[in-house]
Write a protein that holds these residues in place. Structure first.
Motif, PDB file in Angstrom:
ATOM      1  N   GLY A 124       0.739  -1.181   0.125  1.00 24.95           N
ATOM      2  CA  GLY A 124       0.103   0.047   0.095  1.00 24.95           C
ATOM      3  C   GLY A 124       0.912   1.469   0.079  1.00 24.95           C
ATOM      4  N   GLY A 125       0.816   2.041  -1.000  1.00 19.43           N
ATOM      5  CA  GLY A 125       1.472   3.223  -1.234  1.00 19.43           C
ATOM      6  C   GLY A 125       2.676   3.191  -1.410  1.00 19.43           C
ATOM      7  N   GLU A 126       3.540   2.085  -1.463  1.00 11.78           N
ATOM      8  CA  GLU A 126       4.948   1.945  -1.958  1.00 11.78           C
ATOM      9  C   GLU A 126       5.051   1.754  -3.419  1.00 11.78           C
ATOM     10  OE1 GLU A 126       7.285  -1.140   0.179  1.00 11.78           O
ATOM     11  OE2 GLU A 126       6.503  -0.283   2.194  1.00 11.78           O
ATOM     12  N   VAL A 127       6.268   2.245  -4.145  1.00 11.89           N
ATOM     13  CA  VAL A 127       6.162   1.881  -5.315  1.00 11.89           C
ATOM     14  C   VAL A 127       7.102   0.698  -5.511  1.00 11.89           C
ATOM     15  CG1 VAL A 127       7.363   3.023  -7.550  1.00 11.89           C
ATOM     16  CG2 VAL A 127       6.300   4.412  -5.729  1.00 11.89           C
ATOM     17  N   GLN A 128       8.076   0.450  -4.719  1.00 13.64           N
ATOM     18  CA  GLN A 128       9.030  -0.640  -4.914  1.00 13.64           C
ATOM     19  C   GLN A 128       8.502  -2.031  -4.556  1.00 13.64           C
ATOM     20  OE1 GLN A 128      12.003  -0.504  -6.584  1.00 13.64           O
ATOM     21  NE2 GLN A 128      11.985  -2.546  -6.667  1.00 13.64           N
ATOM     22  N   GLY A 129       8.727  -2.967  -5.463  1.00 15.58           N
ATOM     23  CA  GLY A 129       8.119  -4.366  -5.191  1.00 15.58           C
ATOM     24  C   GLY A 129       9.332  -5.297  -4.658  1.00 15.58           C
ATOM     25  N   PRO A 130       9.015  -6.471  -4.249  1.00 14.22           N
ATOM     26  CA  PRO A 130       9.979  -7.219  -3.785  1.00 14.22           C
ATOM     27  C   PRO A 130      11.212  -7.718  -4.801  1.00 14.22           C
ATOM     28  CG  PRO A 130       7.862  -8.292  -3.547  1.00 14.22           C
ATOM     29  CD  PRO A 130       7.747  -7.116  -4.251  1.00 14.22           C
ATOM     30  N   GLN A 131      12.412  -7.985  -4.223  1.00 15.69           N
ATOM     31  CA  GLN A 131      13.890  -8.247  -5.052  1.00 15.69           C
ATOM     32  C   GLN A 131      13.688  -9.702  -4.446  1.00 15.69           C
ATOM     33  OE1 GLN A 131      14.782  -5.877  -6.960  1.00 15.69           O
ATOM     34  NE2 GLN A 131      12.763  -4.827  -6.226  1.00 15.69           N
ATOM     35  N   LEU A 132      13.793 -10.777  -5.253  1.00 10.77           N
ATOM     36  CA  LEU A 132      14.160 -11.980  -5.085  1.00 10.77           C
ATOM     37  C   LEU A 132      15.307 -12.551  -5.780  1.00 10.77           C
ATOM     38  CD1 LEU A 132      10.798 -11.506  -4.759  1.00 10.77           C
ATOM     39  CD2 LEU A 132      10.779 -14.086  -5.093  1.00 10.77           C
ATOM     40  N   GLY A 133      15.998 -13.464  -4.837  1.00 11.81           N
ATOM     41  CA  GLY A 133      17.441 -13.665  -5.483  1.00 11.81           C
ATOM     42  C   GLY A 133      17.330 -14.917  -6.570  1.00 11.81           C
ATOM     43  N   ASP A 134      18.306 -15.604  -6.727  1.00  8.61           N
ATOM     44  CA  ASP A 134      18.486 -16.717  -7.629  1.00  8.61           C
ATOM     45  C   ASP A 134      17.876 -17.971  -6.964  1.00  8.61           C
ATOM     46  OD1 ASP A 134      19.549 -15.140  -9.440  1.00  8.61           O
ATOM     47  OD2 ASP A 134      21.616 -15.622  -9.190  1.00  8.61           O
ATOM     48  N   ASN A 135      17.345 -18.810  -7.761  1.00  7.38           N
ATOM     49  CA  ASN A 135      17.131 -20.042  -7.397  1.00  7.38           C
ATOM     50  C   ASN A 135      15.894 -20.258  -6.195  1.00  7.38           C
ATOM     51  OD1 ASN A 135      19.205 -20.992  -8.918  1.00  7.38           O
ATOM     52  ND2 ASN A 135      20.794 -21.020  -7.136  1.00  7.38           N
ATOM     53  N   VAL A 136      15.022 -19.413  -6.575  1.00 11.49           N
ATOM     54  CA  VAL A 136      13.765 -19.303  -5.701  1.00 11.49           C
ATOM     55  C   VAL A 136      12.691 -20.153  -5.993  1.00 11.49           C
ATOM     56  CG1 VAL A 136      12.200 -17.741  -4.501  1.00 11.49           C
ATOM     57  CG2 VAL A 136      14.425 -16.915  -4.648  1.00 11.49           C
ATOM     58  N   TYR A 137      12.183 -21.015  -4.970  1.00 11.54           N
ATOM     59  CA  TYR A 137      10.761 -21.839  -5.321  1.00 11.54           C
ATOM     60  C   TYR A 137       9.722 -21.113  -4.495  1.00 11.54           C
ATOM     61  CZ  TYR A 137       7.522 -25.779  -4.772  1.00 11.54           C
ATOM     62  OH  TYR A 137       6.527 -26.381  -5.110  1.00 11.54           O
ATOM     63  N   ILE A 138       8.762 -20.778  -5.417  1.00  7.46           N
ATOM     64  CA  ILE A 138       7.542 -20.359  -4.659  1.00  7.46           C
ATOM     65  C   ILE A 138       6.232 -21.262  -4.933  1.00  7.46           C
ATOM     66  CG2 ILE A 138       6.051 -18.155  -4.762  1.00  7.46           C
ATOM     67  CD1 ILE A 138       8.377 -16.848  -6.353  1.00  7.46           C
ATOM     68  N   ALA A 139       5.954 -21.612  -3.962  1.00 10.38           N
ATOM     69  CA  ALA A 139       4.801 -22.678  -3.740  1.00 10.38           C
ATOM     70  C   ALA A 139       3.356 -21.965  -4.405  1.00 10.38           C
ATOM     71  CB  ALA A 139       4.704 -23.313  -2.532  1.00 10.38           C
ATOM     72  N   PRO A 140       2.142 -22.689  -4.519  1.00  9.03           N
ATOM     73  CA  PRO A 140       1.141 -22.133  -4.698  1.00  9.03           C
ATOM     74  C   PRO A 140       0.491 -21.287  -3.747  1.00  9.03           C
ATOM     75  CG  PRO A 140       1.100 -24.714  -5.172  1.00  9.03           C
ATOM     76  CD  PRO A 140       2.230 -24.429  -4.516  1.00  9.03           C
ATOM     77  N   GLY A 141      -0.145 -20.256  -4.111  1.00  7.74           N
ATOM     78  CA  GLY A 141      -0.845 -19.309  -3.271  1.00  7.74           C
ATOM     79  C   GLY A 141       0.143 -18.564  -2.460  1.00  7.74           C
ATOM     80  N   ALA A 142       1.326 -18.260  -2.835  1.00  9.03           N
ATOM     81  CA  ALA A 142       2.209 -17.602  -1.963  1.00  9.03           C
ATOM     82  C   ALA A 142       1.881 -16.144  -2.165  1.00  9.03           C
ATOM     83  CB  ALA A 142       3.544 -17.911  -2.194  1.00  9.03           C
ATOM     84  N   LYS A 143       2.048 -15.172  -1.361  1.00 14.56           N
ATOM     85  CA  LYS A 143       1.879 -13.681  -1.333  1.00 14.56           C
ATOM     86  C   LYS A 143       2.939 -12.912  -0.935  1.00 14.56           C
ATOM     87  CE  LYS A 143      -2.651 -14.747  -2.408  1.00 14.56           C
ATOM     88  NZ  LYS A 143      -2.303 -16.141  -3.236  1.00 14.56           N
ATOM     89  N   ILE A 144       3.620 -12.265  -1.738  1.00 17.76           N
ATOM     90  CA  ILE A 144       4.993 -11.587  -1.403  1.00 17.76           C
ATOM     91  C   ILE A 144       4.819 -10.297  -1.938  1.00 17.76           C
ATOM     92  CG2 ILE A 144       7.464 -11.698  -2.076  1.00 17.76           C
ATOM     93  CD1 ILE A 144       7.076 -14.710  -3.136  1.00 17.76           C
ATOM     94  N   TYR A 145       4.932  -9.408  -0.635  1.00 25.69           N
ATOM     95  CA  TYR A 145       4.751  -8.017  -1.090  1.00 25.69           C
ATOM     96  C   TYR A 145       5.539  -7.036  -0.071  1.00 25.69           C
ATOM     97  CZ  TYR A 145       1.557  -8.086   3.062  1.00 25.69           C
ATOM     98  OH  TYR A 145       1.069  -8.199   4.138  1.00 25.69           O
ATOM     99  N   GLY A 146       5.637  -5.708  -0.571  1.00 25.26           N
ATOM    100  CA  GLY A 146       6.286  -4.811   0.173  1.00 25.26           C
ATOM    101  C   GLY A 146       7.772  -4.762  -0.441  1.00 25.26           C
ATOM    102  N   ASN A 147       8.130  -3.605  -0.034  1.00 27.18           N
ATOM    103  CA  ASN A 147       9.967  -3.490  -0.520  1.00 27.18           C
ATOM    104  C   ASN A 147      10.661  -4.096   0.293  1.00 27.18           C
ATOM    105  OD1 ASN A 147      12.194  -2.296  -1.464  1.00 27.18           O
ATOM    106  ND2 ASN A 147      11.858  -0.303  -0.626  1.00 27.18           N
ATOM    107  N   ILE A 148      10.757  -5.660   0.174  1.00 26.05           N
ATOM    108  CA  ILE A 148      11.392  -6.580   0.736  1.00 26.05           C
ATOM    109  C   ILE A 148      12.522  -7.363  -0.081  1.00 26.05           C
ATOM    110  CG2 ILE A 148       9.853  -6.828   2.303  1.00 26.05           C
ATOM    111  CD1 ILE A 148       8.943  -9.341   1.035  1.00 26.05           C
ATOM    112  N   SER A 149      13.429  -8.058   0.221  1.00 28.19           N
ATOM    113  CA  SER A 149      14.226  -8.967  -0.335  1.00 28.19           C
ATOM    114  C   SER A 149      14.391 -10.344   0.099  1.00 28.19           C
ATOM    115  CB  SER A 149      15.846  -8.288  -0.374  1.00 28.19           C
ATOM    116  OG  SER A 149      16.081  -8.167   0.876  1.00 28.19           O
ATOM    117  N   ILE A 150      14.407 -11.187  -0.862  1.00 28.05           N
ATOM    118  CA  ILE A 150      14.340 -12.673  -0.462  1.00 28.05           C
ATOM    119  C   ILE A 150      15.779 -13.031  -0.913  1.00 28.05           C
ATOM    120  CG2 ILE A 150      13.253 -14.794  -0.609  1.00 28.05           C
ATOM    121  CD1 ILE A 150      11.320 -12.952   0.766  1.00 28.05           C
ATOM    122  N   PRO A 151      16.441 -13.965  -0.227  1.00 21.67           N
ATOM    123  CA  PRO A 151      18.023 -14.272  -0.685  1.00 21.67           C
ATOM    124  C   PRO A 151      17.893 -15.621  -1.701  1.00 21.67           C
ATOM    125  CG  PRO A 151      17.383 -15.330   1.593  1.00 21.67           C
ATOM    126  CD  PRO A 151      16.119 -14.423   1.405  1.00 21.67           C
TER     127      PRO A 151
END
Length: 193
Positions: A124-151
């Motif tokens: 809400g209100g932020e412009v930047q979305g998440p930054q995910l690294g290499d070799n990331v597995y995202i299972a069904p229904g996952a919600k990833i939001y905000g100015n965050i980073s995933i290794p």
């Protein structure tokens, strides 16, 4: 981001391997001709649009880019994907078609394996979305939001709500809100790494 024709071909090759689309032998060629994989068709169109938008965005190519955008949007609607270009690195594997929504400011590294009903977006209100690294597995229904980073080398569990950054690699993130629940060998989940 694709910057030249060599990278474009490399992205296509890695995406094809990630989706396990084999084009060797007469049986595989006939199978791909008469029963094409719609997700592979989507990813080829996405990569072609990325290449022409990034590398050939001048003169008459601009008209061709509009045509590519039309075809890309048409298959996106058919598969229920809302995925902007220049978000994913090479080796993308979308396992099933179904609702997938990605924010245009998000960035995902190489070798991402993603299931249906995934949302990756700004908060809400932020412009930047998440930054995910290499070799990331995202299972069904996952919600990833905000100015965050995933290794790198991270598995995100089914229906997880990830709204904060994580720094430790080789972990499983799950829950609402998400937290680290264990270690993972990502090569057992993403076979083509």
């Amino acid at each position: 981001m694709i910057r030249n024709k060599k990278e474009y071909k490399q992205y296509l090759k890695r995406d094809r391997l990630a989706l396990e689309i084999y084009n060797d032998g007469i049986i595989n060629k006939l199978k791909n001709l008469f029963f094409p994989n719609p997700i592979w068709t989507f990813q080829k169109r996405m990569r072609k649009l990325e290449y022409y938008t990034n590398c050939k965005n001048y003169g008459l190519y601009k008209l061709y880019i509009y045509y590519l955008k039309y075809r890309y949007r048409k298959i996106s609607i058919k598969l229920n994907f809302s995925i902007p270009i220049n978000v994913f690195g090479p080796g993308l594997s979308i396992v099933h078609y179904g609702t997938i929504v990605i924010n245009f400011t998000s960035r995902v590294g190489a070798n991402c394996r993603m299931h249906a009903c995934v949302n990756i977006g700004a908060s809400g209100g932020e412009v930047q979305g998440p930054q995910l690294g290499d070799n990331v597995y995202i299972a069904p229904g996952a919600k990833i939001y905000g100015n965050i980073s995933i290794p790198n080398n991270t598995a995100i569990g089914a229906n997880a709500v990830v709204n904060k950054s994580f720094s430790e690699e080789n972990t499983i993130i799950a829950g609402i809100p998400a937290k680290v629940i264990g270690k993972v060998d990502i090569k057992k989940i993403i076979k083509y790494v």
